[in-house]
Design an enzyme around this catalytic site. Sequence first.
Site, PDB file in Angstrom:
ATOM      1  N   HIS A  16       0.902  -1.051  -0.041  1.00 45.68           N
ATOM      2  CA  HIS A  16      -0.097  -0.175  -0.090  1.00 45.68           C
ATOM      3  C   HIS A  16       0.886   1.180  -0.049  1.00 45.68           C
ATOM      4  CE1 HIS A  16      -3.462   2.597   2.204  1.00 45.68           C
ATOM      5  NE2 HIS A  16      -2.983   3.184   1.152  1.00 45.68           N
ATOM      6  N   ASP A 138      -5.506   3.127  -9.839  1.00 44.12           N
ATOM      7  CA  ASP A 138      -6.745   3.776  -9.197  1.00 44.12           C
ATOM      8  C   ASP A 138      -7.659   4.654  -9.804  1.00 44.12           C
ATOM      9  OD1 ASP A 138      -5.898   2.624  -6.589  1.00 44.12           O
ATOM     10  OD2 ASP A 138      -5.216   4.616  -5.810  1.00 44.12           O
ATOM     11  N   GLU A 200     -10.520   4.424   6.235  1.00 42.85           N
ATOM     12  CA  GLU A 200      -9.407   5.443   6.796  1.00 42.85           C
ATOM     13  C   GLU A 200     -10.018   6.753   7.501  1.00 42.85           C
ATOM     14  OE1 GLU A 200      -7.356   7.293   3.713  1.00 42.85           O
ATOM     15  OE2 GLU A 200      -5.626   7.706   4.901  1.00 42.85           O
TER      16      GLU A 200
HETATM   17 ZN   LIG Z   1      -3.320   4.997   0.533  1.00 41.90          ZN
END
Ligand SMILES: [Zn+2]
Length: 344
Positions: A16, A138, A200
């Site tokens: 990550h 992404d 997150e």
């Molecule tokens: Zn990230």
Amino acid sequence: MEVNETIARMPKAELHLHLEGTITPDTLWAIAQRNHVSLPVGSLAELKALYAFEDFDKFLHLWLAMCRCLRSDADYALMVDAFVDDCRRQNIRYVEAHFTPYNHERFGFGARRALAIVSRRIEAAEREGGPVIRLITDIPSESVPESGPFTVQLLEEEAHPLIVAIGLGGPEEGFPRRLVEEYFARARAAGYPVVAHAGETAGAAHVREAVEHLKARRIQHGVRAAEDPSLLALLAARDICCDVCLTSNTFLTVYRDLATHPLPKMLAAGVPVTLSTDDPPFFGTDLDREYERAHAEVGLPLATLWQLNLNGLRYGLAETPLRRGLMKEFRIAGAELGLEPAGA
Ligand SMILES: [Zn+2]
């Protein structure tokens, strides 16, 4: 041997991290000067000060300013080469790096051109002894109506050997994970596994959405899943790995102090976890430091850290023979460092 020395000598895997987020302030300043691109600051010292974040919006602002600075093949090559050097310094042998093609299209350089130059430098690094780097493309959540179809179409059209998954990045608040459901379904149909940022800056519900609606194989962060025991049980039962970034969390999440970080709770629930850096220079960290902090501030013993490290190969998405080969290499090195029973 001191713990920190063992950590430094361990061959490591990281799942990550954002390739664009590895650019240091010094490199960004040099690129901006050379390309005559103005940054939202007047000096390198001011830029360095900007790299200290308190919230995600500030972070995203600088992030996008940075993407606008990349104007030439040499800029992209510099980004990759500097990252490769840093991997070699830390004995990082396998990386899955997030990369956001849409932003490079949006700012005029061209997604395919960016992917081509980045890939050439990654392949050169691998030929020259490593690290092995693979890419997760992404979709940035703040621009899904445009970036969603663009990114999935790129994956459907390209047979790119380094891309191992589609990912979901960008801000969480106000952007439900299911926004990309249609695009992720197309990516899965095209043969790409899914990973997604969730849990997150937003809560456990986002993690559940990523699992149930996006069919995520891994969750980037996922730490807020700890607020919902049934969700932790789901992650454990489905063997979904969370790629946790401790220092990043102390800047951008509710866990400002590692003493209160839910990592031990996740491990106790049987959730597979890896340790990563996210955007190392933005958070003043590197992978060695993440392991050091997990030991000193979260209290994880070295044996646990070693298993989290091996998870980077177990839950990585590159082709199996490659990961098996690296696993063998890691186990031999682990035995030499006293982390594996000899002959295991
Ligand atoms: Zn990230």
